[in-house]
Scaffold this active site. Structure first.
Site: not given
Ligand code: ADP
Length: 483
Positions: A252-253, A176-177, A152-153, A286, A230-231, A464
């Protein structure tokens, strides 16, 4: 968009509601009020999207690079024409100030044009064979159906950063956003649709059940690559799932960027840069510095200049002109700020600015946190190890270069790092010793669509942007031919 008929899944070239007819609210983080809704896609929708991408793959991979390039160029033109609307939507959905949103749209558009050009340069090679009656050549071919999961950021540029190289390479994609920002994704996929990408080449599954959609994408043998931003914790889970079907993976974490300021630096320039990049996107990037290390001789001056700049920042709704700090994304993020500051203060840190929530007049939202400066930060504090992802700057003094490098490298993360010095030799020495994927030397913006962005260690895999990014979507095929 009304709440009754959200049809935000784009599968096989058609907009549709979720197969279970579920939807979810999209909330403005500045006001905490819903302003739209999105289809809550589930397992069946993810399967349908994969099937559509698989059906489209052969013909898309078989198109010429010129055809793929032209489609990306059309998308670039549409994105540029709609830049103001996209930025306004981003500010509403994600919270960042309008000017920052506009910058992100420009950055996002850069990926479309850069990979449109690069699509025509997916060269193979010939290798001299040790046998005279033999030829060896190497082809680079699209990996197949790609699953993309975005955060989302940076809700628009993280989409184009994945879709552009995938489409340029000849892959088809299911994206999937993040559940916080589905509408930015919808706006981008409308652009891809209007740009004339054939049905099934790009597919969008918005969802409030990321695990359900993620499981289907990861379990599928048809999906040959995962690209995730994401995370680190979610990245680890997805990486383990992807291993079962041996997918190509790029990730990219999280980051925990060190920002080093040496005595021979232009201290004002360093303080100004640190304030800008630390509070970029309200600290929710990040590449934001998580620990600012300042050499003892310039420590007081740095802290004075930095704190003055931070105190002058205006917190507010991103749509209000003059705002430099927008809301955090949600209450969970707010709770993390309070926890990290309380922990640091309990262990001896001092708060020179901020350190509290803020009520913004007339907005009513609960997600505003004052830009915060913490000094006397030590290694036992949570903020020293844990990614903050918010507007808290942690400042630490150091004595010499070796100590600064050791402290900077003392993290499991390895994405961005920054060095401020006017000594050329020191700049080279320190840059070479920092164990990070990105180093900014007197520079807070070491990124561009043409440059390889990514981390090492817990910050991820692959790159990327740039030519390296295209390789992430291409398999290598060796061809031996006997004459
Ligand atoms: P943030 O801490 O930036 O919210 P997340 O890693 O929780 O990071 O989320 C980044 C992306 O990963 C989002 O699109 C979120 O919906 C997706 N996401 C989180 N958990 C899962 C999962 N178990 N399987 C697939 N996608 C996921």
């Amino acid at each position: 968009m009304t709440r009754e008929n959200a049809a935000t899944l784009f599968i096989d070239g058609r907009w549709q509601p979720s197969s279970e007819h579920r939807q979810f609210d999209v909330v403005d983080p500045a006001t905490d009020t819903p302003f739209g809704s999105a289809s809550d896609g589930g397992r069946a929708d993810a399967h349908a999207a994969i099937d559509a991408a698989a059906r489209a793959f052969d013909s898309w991979a078989g198109e010429t690079a010129y055809v793929r390039s032209a489609a990306l160029l059309r998308a670039h033109r549409l994105m540029t024409e709609r830049a103001d609307d996209l930025a306004a939507l981003m500010t509403r959905e994600q919270g960042k100030p309008l000017r920052a949103a506009r910058n992100e749209v420009n950055y996002g558009a850069d990926f479309l044009i850069w990979f449109a050009e690069e699509a025509k340069r997916v060269y193979g090679s010939m290798i001299p064979s040790p046998r005279a009656d033999h030829r060896l050549s190497v082809l680079r071919q699209p990996v197949g159906v790609v699953a993309a999961i975005t955060p989302w950021n940076y809700p628009i540029s993280m989409i184009t950063r994945k879709v552009a190289p995938a489409v340029a390479a000849g892959c088809t994609i299911v994206l999937k956003p993040a559940e916080q920002t589905p509408l930015c994704a919808v706006a981008m996929f409308k652009i891809f649709e209007e740009a004339g990408l054939p049905a099934g080449v790009v597919n969008l599954v918005t969802s409030n059940h990321p695990e359900d959609v993620g499981d289907v994408l990861l379990e599928s043998r048809t999906v040959r690559k995962l690209t995730f931003t994401g995370s680190t914790s979610v990245g680890r889970t997805l990486g383990a799932q992807a291993a079962k079907t041996m997918k190509r993976v790029s990730m990219e974490l999280g980051g925990h960027a060190p920002f080093l300021v040496f005595e021979d630096a232009d201290v004002e320039h360093a303080a100004k840069g640190a304030a800008l990049v630390k509070f970029l996107n309200t600290g929710q990037a990040c590449i934001c510095p998580n620990r600012i290390f300042v050499q003892a001789g310039v420590y007081d001056k740095f802290v004075d200049v930095f704190s003055a700049r931070v105190k002058a920042m205006k917190v507010g709704n991103g749509a209000t002109p003059g705002t430099s700090i927008g809301p955090l994304i949600d209450t969970e993020a707010m709770d993390k700020m309070s926890r990290q500051v309380d922990d640091a203060v309990t262990k001896g840190a001092r708060v020179l600015a901020g350190g509290h929530r803020v009520d913004v007049d007339g907005v009513g939202g609960q997600n505003f946190y004052a830009p915060t400066v913490l000094v006397d930060v030590t290694e036992d504090m949570e903020i020293y190890r844990e990614e903050t992802f918010g507007p808290i700057a942690a400042i630490i003094a150091f004595d010499d270069e070796a100590e600064a490098i050791a402290k900077a490298n003392d993290t499991d993360y390895g994405l961005a790092s920054y060095v401020y010095t006017d000594d050329l030799r020191r700049a080279v020495r320190v840059t070479e010793k920092l164990r990070f994927g990105i180093v900014g030397v007197n520079d807070i913006n070491p990124t561009a669509a043409a440059a390889p962005f990514g981390g090492i260690k817990d910050s991820g895999l692959g790159r990327e942007g740039g030519a390296q990014a295209l390789d992430e979507y291409l398999d290598v095929k060796l061809v031996g031919m006997s004459l």
